[in-house]
Write a protein that holds these residues in place. Sequence first.
Motif, PDB file in Angstrom:
ATOM      1  N   HIS A   1       1.056  -1.209   0.014  1.00 37.19           N
ATOM      2  CA  HIS A   1       0.033  -0.045  -0.068  1.00 37.19           C
ATOM      3  C   HIS A   1       0.905   1.104   0.114  1.00 37.19           C
TER       4      HIS A   1
ATOM      5  N   ALA B   1       4.042   1.244  -0.932  1.00 45.18           N
ATOM      6  CA  ALA B   1       4.412   1.640  -2.522  1.00 45.18           C
ATOM      7  C   ALA B   1       3.534   2.063  -3.458  1.00 45.18           C
ATOM      8  N   ALA B   2       2.172   1.687  -3.481  1.00 40.75           N
ATOM      9  CA  ALA B   2       1.278   1.964  -4.383  1.00 40.75           C
ATOM     10  C   ALA B   2       1.152   3.576  -4.415  1.00 40.75           C
TER      11      ALA B   2
ATOM     12  N   MET C   1       3.811   5.397  -5.764  1.00 37.47           N
ATOM     13  CA  MET C   1       3.796   5.686  -7.073  1.00 37.47           C
ATOM     14  C   MET C   1       2.708   6.474  -7.523  1.00 37.47           C
TER      15      MET C   1
END
Lengths: 127, 127
Positions: free
Chosen positions: B39, B41-42, B45
């Motif tokens: 999460h 990481a997302a 991004m």
Amino acid sequence: MDEQQILAFAQQFDPQPFHLSDAAAKNTLFGGLAASGWHTAAITMRLLVTSGVLLQGGIIGSGGELSWPMPTRASDILHVESEVLEITPSRSRPDRGMVKLRSETRNQHGDIVQLFVAKLVVSRRTQ
Amino acid sequence: MDEQQILAFAQQFDPQPFHLSDAAAKNTLFGGLAASGWHTAAITMRLLVTSGVLLQGGIIGSGGELSWPMPTRASDILHVESEVLEITPSRSRPDRGMVKLRSETRNQHGDIVQLFVAKLVVSRRTQ
């Protein structure tokens, strides 16, 4: 995996044309709609958690090396193959250890779409 | 970040007790509700894509080294600081290159919750 899921994840976390529209993806490096690599990573995690990789205390990653050799496509069916490479007791904490886990995420053709060599923190039975 | 988002992501992709319930997380390594690393990481991004890191052809990662030194918590406000470490033209493809991008995801206290040194594939202007 299906197109709807790829679009929903991309809209929320990775809104780039090649993750949002097959037409827009045509002239990019991907040549067609591709899932965000983070979507592949998240699905890999779900497969690991729900398919019964049993580690004392859960699957808690401190990090690792990640690669996406190929994109995940809308029609793909993914599975994960994992292998424990190393188990190292913690020097400072007798109740913990580190597990190095290599996980290959493959599509239905056997192509690797993600490789993740993870460092996991695990609980250790104290004697 | 808020608790609702942590739970929703975890239910979909990382259904482990310490990502689903503050009470269940109390006696784990996390000591309280923590977001899935994927999460974090997302969201990283999304911050990269929407905050204007401009790379010719988009932000396309082939992989990298990922670490989560600290968990992301429900009340956290995240931001990302990125630095280009290296730019390497492709030997085989004159229209491509590789960019090594180091991204630190920090919370409102300045703590690094994620470090990702990514290898990105970029388009290169041919002359």
